[in-house]
Design a protein around this motif. Structure first.
Motif, PDB file in Angstrom:
ATOM      1  N   GLY A  29       0.845  -1.184   0.000  1.00 35.10           N
ATOM      2  CA  GLY A  29       0.000   0.000   0.000  1.00 35.10           C
ATOM      3  C   GLY A  29       0.875   1.226   0.000  1.00 35.10           C
ATOM      4  N   SER A  30       0.232   2.362   0.199  1.00 34.68           N
ATOM      5  CA  SER A  30       0.929   3.623   0.404  1.00 34.68           C
ATOM      6  C   SER A  30      -0.157   4.672   0.622  1.00 34.68           C
ATOM      7  CB  SER A  30       1.792   3.985  -0.805  1.00 34.68           C
ATOM      8  OG  SER A  30       2.671   5.020  -0.520  1.00 34.68           O
ATOM      9  N   PRO A  31      -0.268   5.211   1.829  1.00 33.91           N
ATOM     10  CA  PRO A  31       0.690   5.138   2.923  1.00 33.91           C
ATOM     11  C   PRO A  31       0.520   3.942   3.860  1.00 33.91           C
ATOM     12  CG  PRO A  31      -1.062   6.631   3.543  1.00 33.91           C
ATOM     13  CD  PRO A  31      -1.370   6.171   2.136  1.00 33.91           C
ATOM     14  N   MET A  32      -0.393   3.008   3.556  1.00 38.25           N
ATOM     15  CA  MET A  32      -0.603   1.871   4.453  1.00 38.25           C
ATOM     16  C   MET A  32       0.683   1.073   4.619  1.00 38.25           C
ATOM     17  SD  MET A  32      -3.346   2.419   2.339  1.00 38.25           S
ATOM     18  CE  MET A  32      -3.602   1.019   1.275  1.00 38.25           C
ATOM     19  N   ALA A  33       0.959   0.699   5.855  1.00 38.55           N
ATOM     20  CA  ALA A  33       2.162  -0.059   6.189  1.00 38.55           C
ATOM     21  C   ALA A  33       1.893  -1.554   6.072  1.00 38.55           C
ATOM     22  CB  ALA A  33       2.616   0.289   7.605  1.00 38.55           C
ATOM     23  N   ALA A  34       2.952  -2.343   6.280  1.00 41.02           N
ATOM     24  CA  ALA A  34       2.832  -3.795   6.203  1.00 41.02           C
ATOM     25  C   ALA A  34       1.777  -4.330   7.161  1.00 41.02           C
ATOM     26  CB  ALA A  34       4.191  -4.437   6.499  1.00 41.02           C
ATOM     27  N   THR A  52       5.400  -8.201   2.438  1.00 38.31           N
ATOM     28  CA  THR A  52       4.807  -6.890   2.675  1.00 38.31           C
ATOM     29  C   THR A  52       5.905  -5.959   3.182  1.00 38.31           C
ATOM     30  OG1 THR A  52       4.190  -7.541   4.922  1.00 38.31           O
ATOM     31  CG2 THR A  52       2.532  -7.831   3.201  1.00 38.31           C
ATOM     32  N   HIS A  53       5.716  -4.662   3.016  1.00 36.68           N
ATOM     33  CA  HIS A  53       6.743  -3.745   3.502  1.00 36.68           C
ATOM     34  C   HIS A  53       6.121  -2.412   3.905  1.00 36.68           C
ATOM     35  CE1 HIS A  53       6.485  -2.184  -0.643  1.00 36.68           C
ATOM     36  NE2 HIS A  53       7.097  -1.091  -0.215  1.00 36.68           N
ATOM     37  N   ASP A  54       6.836  -1.691   4.749  1.00 33.91           N
ATOM     38  CA  ASP A  54       6.467  -0.321   5.086  1.00 33.91           C
ATOM     39  C   ASP A  54       7.071   0.592   4.028  1.00 33.91           C
ATOM     40  OD1 ASP A  54       5.402  -1.376   7.425  1.00 33.91           O
ATOM     41  OD2 ASP A  54       7.166  -0.880   8.632  1.00 33.91           O
ATOM     42  N   PRO A  55       6.253   1.373   3.320  1.00 32.18           N
ATOM     43  CA  PRO A  55       6.832   2.285   2.328  1.00 32.18           C
ATOM     44  C   PRO A  55       7.782   3.288   2.979  1.00 32.18           C
ATOM     45  CG  PRO A  55       4.434   2.119   2.087  1.00 32.18           C
ATOM     46  CD  PRO A  55       4.787   1.467   3.380  1.00 32.18           C
ATOM     47  N   ARG A  56       8.697   3.794   2.184  1.00 32.63           N
ATOM     48  CA  ARG A  56       9.695   4.724   2.719  1.00 32.63           C
ATOM     49  C   ARG A  56       9.030   5.874   3.489  1.00 32.63           C
ATOM     50  NH1 ARG A  56      13.634   7.408  -0.594  1.00 32.63           N
ATOM     51  NH2 ARG A  56      14.171   5.351  -1.400  1.00 32.63           N
ATOM     52  N   GLY A  57       9.546   6.115   4.706  1.00 35.94           N
ATOM     53  CA  GLY A  57       9.037   7.186   5.538  1.00 35.94           C
ATOM     54  C   GLY A  57       7.818   6.824   6.362  1.00 35.94           C
ATOM     55  N   ILE A  58       7.324   5.591   6.207  1.00 35.93           N
ATOM     56  CA  ILE A  58       6.121   5.144   6.907  1.00 35.93           C
ATOM     57  C   ILE A  58       6.487   4.052   7.905  1.00 35.93           C
ATOM     58  CG2 ILE A  58       3.882   3.993   6.639  1.00 35.93           C
ATOM     59  CD1 ILE A  58       3.869   6.866   5.616  1.00 35.93           C
ATOM     60  N   SER A  59       5.956   4.156   9.112  1.00 38.70           N
ATOM     61  CA  SER A  59       6.118   3.145  10.166  1.00 38.70           C
ATOM     62  C   SER A  59       7.595   2.832  10.380  1.00 38.70           C
ATOM     63  CB  SER A  59       5.301   1.900   9.825  1.00 38.70           C
ATOM     64  OG  SER A  59       5.215   1.039  10.933  1.00 38.70           O
ATOM     65  N   GLY A  60       8.010   1.579  10.114  1.00 39.85           N
ATOM     66  CA  GLY A  60       9.380   1.186  10.418  1.00 39.85           C
ATOM     67  C   GLY A  60      10.396   1.465   9.323  1.00 39.85           C
ATOM     68  N   SER A  61       9.989   2.068   8.215  1.00 36.51           N
ATOM     69  CA  SER A  61      10.917   2.382   7.119  1.00 36.51           C
ATOM     70  C   SER A  61      11.339   3.845   7.218  1.00 36.51           C
ATOM     71  CB  SER A  61      10.272   2.108   5.761  1.00 36.51           C
ATOM     72  OG  SER A  61      10.126   0.721   5.550  1.00 36.51           O
ATOM     73  N   ASP A  67      12.389  15.607   4.593  1.00 36.15           N
ATOM     74  CA  ASP A  67      11.732  16.591   3.724  1.00 36.15           C
ATOM     75  C   ASP A  67      11.604  16.114   2.279  1.00 36.15           C
ATOM     76  OD1 ASP A  67      11.368  18.467   5.765  1.00 36.15           O
ATOM     77  OD2 ASP A  67      13.394  19.250   5.500  1.00 36.15           O
ATOM     78  N   GLN A  68      12.171  14.956   1.978  1.00 31.79           N
ATOM     79  CA  GLN A  68      12.076  14.434   0.609  1.00 31.79           C
ATOM     80  C   GLN A  68      10.679  13.873   0.362  1.00 31.79           C
ATOM     81  OE1 GLN A  68      14.137  10.753  -0.383  1.00 31.79           O
ATOM     82  NE2 GLN A  68      14.765  11.595  -2.347  1.00 31.79           N
ATOM     83  N   ASP A  69      10.083  14.228  -0.766  1.00 27.33           N
ATOM     84  CA  ASP A  69       8.764  13.712  -1.110  1.00 27.33           C
ATOM     85  C   ASP A  69       8.848  12.241  -1.517  1.00 27.33           C
ATOM     86  OD1 ASP A  69       7.537  16.126  -0.629  1.00 27.33           O
ATOM     87  OD2 ASP A  69       7.649  16.786  -2.727  1.00 27.33           O
ATOM     88  N   SER A  70       7.789  11.507  -1.222  1.00 30.59           N
ATOM     89  CA  SER A  70       7.678  10.115  -1.637  1.00 30.59           C
ATOM     90  C   SER A  70       6.889  10.073  -2.938  1.00 30.59           C
ATOM     91  CB  SER A  70       6.951   9.296  -0.559  1.00 30.59           C
ATOM     92  OG  SER A  70       6.704   7.985  -1.012  1.00 30.59           O
ATOM     93  N   THR A  71       7.546   9.711  -4.021  1.00 31.72           N
ATOM     94  CA  THR A  71       6.904   9.661  -5.336  1.00 31.72           C
ATOM     95  C   THR A  71       6.673   8.214  -5.742  1.00 31.72           C
ATOM     96  OG1 THR A  71       8.992   9.584  -6.552  1.00 31.72           O
ATOM     97  CG2 THR A  71       8.120  11.775  -5.992  1.00 31.72           C
ATOM     98  N   PRO A  72       5.741   7.961  -6.658  1.00 30.96           N
ATOM     99  CA  PRO A  72       5.556   6.593  -7.150  1.00 30.96           C
ATOM    100  C   PRO A  72       6.830   6.003  -7.748  1.00 30.96           C
ATOM    101  CG  PRO A  72       3.669   7.936  -7.734  1.00 30.96           C
ATOM    102  CD  PRO A  72       4.699   8.877  -7.168  1.00 30.96           C
ATOM    103  N   GLU A  73       7.621   6.844  -8.413  1.00 34.94           N
ATOM    104  CA  GLU A  73       8.857   6.345  -9.027  1.00 34.94           C
ATOM    105  C   GLU A  73       9.864   5.898  -7.968  1.00 34.94           C
ATOM    106  OE1 GLU A  73       6.957   9.278 -11.860  1.00 34.94           O
ATOM    107  OE2 GLU A  73       7.402   9.242  -9.719  1.00 34.94           O
ATOM    108  N   LEU A  74      10.028   6.697  -6.912  1.00 32.34           N
ATOM    109  CA  LEU A  74      10.937   6.318  -5.827  1.00 32.34           C
ATOM    110  C   LEU A  74      10.483   5.015  -5.177  1.00 32.34           C
ATOM    111  CD1 LEU A  74      11.931   9.501  -3.755  1.00 32.34           C
ATOM    112  CD2 LEU A  74      13.469   7.822  -4.800  1.00 32.34           C
ATOM    113  N   ARG A  75       9.182   4.913  -4.935  1.00 34.62           N
ATOM    114  CA  ARG A  75       8.660   3.705  -4.296  1.00 34.62           C
ATOM    115  C   ARG A  75       8.794   2.495  -5.214  1.00 34.62           C
ATOM    116  NH1 ARG A  75       4.398   7.412  -2.999  1.00 34.62           N
ATOM    117  NH2 ARG A  75       2.909   6.199  -4.251  1.00 34.62           N
ATOM    118  N   ALA A  76       8.647   2.703  -6.514  1.00 36.73           N
ATOM    119  CA  ALA A  76       8.843   1.606  -7.466  1.00 36.73           C
ATOM    120  C   ALA A  76      10.286   1.110  -7.442  1.00 36.73           C
ATOM    121  CB  ALA A  76       8.460   2.059  -8.880  1.00 36.73           C
TER     122      ALA A  76
END
Length: 261
Positions: A29-34, A52-61, A67-76
């Motif tokens: 998910g995003s922003p849903m965590a594992a 399953t994983h915690d997306p960057r900047g969410i929960s345990g990741s 201040d860096q934005d989380s983009t679909p490309e970064l998450r991919a």
């Protein structure tokens, strides 16, 4: 029983969980965590290796630059790194909401790494006829967050998007607050303004399936999912429940996902 591991990626350290045996399936998910996908992952673990994983900047990741934005490309790119860490050339992928947008970026960006992508209710607001108005509304939600805080932003988010249920609870109230701040401050705009490369998705070796909730008729994500399926020349597959059907009906949801895969 899930095993928890971590992985260093550019700009972040990801926490992920592995459970079950069988063909590899990434659930995200995003922003849903594992943690939000644990019931679904447990229901699938009898015949799949589910990651399953915690997306960057969410929960345990954690991220190096808050201040860096989380983009679909970064998450991919993070998901591709997870595949590398798992020693997997490819996998099936189920993504819901922002995680579906991550999957839609993953398929053309890392060609050949995805066998089947099930994109469940991606909030692709740019595909709607009133995209400009949706963009203005999203900006207002983000500005409300900066001005009045998380609770006010969630209230406006739910009103604008037709959501009646509050966001699912995570590990703790403190973590929920931090994750919500990350979502409104650094993720919402990039996810909802992502425009999928339809030609690349249609030409990719991956099979792309659009999922839609049986009870999601009043949501923006019902409209965006229908629009995406039409552009891909396919029909959406109905899943139990609404936008969070994997939480409310994990076993039934898993059964439909198995059939799709």
């Amino acid at each position: 029983m899930a095993t928890t591991q971590s992985l260093d990626v550019p700009g972040a350290r990801l926490r992920y969980e592995v459970r079950g045996t069988g063909p590899l399936l990434l659930v995200m998910g995003s922003p849903m965590a594992a943690a939000h996908f644990a019931p679904l992952a447990d229901a699938l673990a009898g015949d799949h290796t589910v990651v399953t994983h915690d997306p960057r900047g969410i929960s345990g990741s954690r991220v190096d630059d808050p201040d860096q934005d989380s983009t679909p490309e970064l998450r991919a790119d993070d998901v591709a790194a997870l595949l590398d860490a798992l020693g997997a050339e490819s996998a099936d992928v189920f993504g819901s909401s922002g995680g579906a947008v991550t999957g839609l970026a993953l398929v053309p960006r890392h060609s050949g790494r995805v066998r089947t992508l099930v994109a469940h209710e991606p909030p692709l607001l740019e595909l709607l006829p009133d995209a400009l108005e949706r963009r203005v509304a999203t900006d207002d939600i983000v500005e409300t967050f900066h001005r009045e805080g998380v609770a006010a932003a969630w209230g406006k988010f739910m009103a604008v998007n037709g959501v009646v249920d509050p966001p699912p609870q995570g590990e703790s109230a403190e973590q929920d607050l931090a994750d919500s701040a990350r979502f409104f401050g650094h993720e919402l705009r990039g996810t909802t303004r992502y425009v999928p490369d339809i030609a690349a998705l249609r030409a990719a070796p991956a099979r792309v399936v659009v999922g839609i909730g049986a009870d999601s008729g009043g949501l923006d994500t019902y409209q965006t999912s229908t629009a995406l399926a039409e552009l891909l020349g396919t029909s959406p597959v109905e899943f139990p429940g609404g936008h969070g059907g994997f939480l409310d009906h994990p076993k039934e949801f898993a059964d439909v996902l198995r059939t799709v895969l």
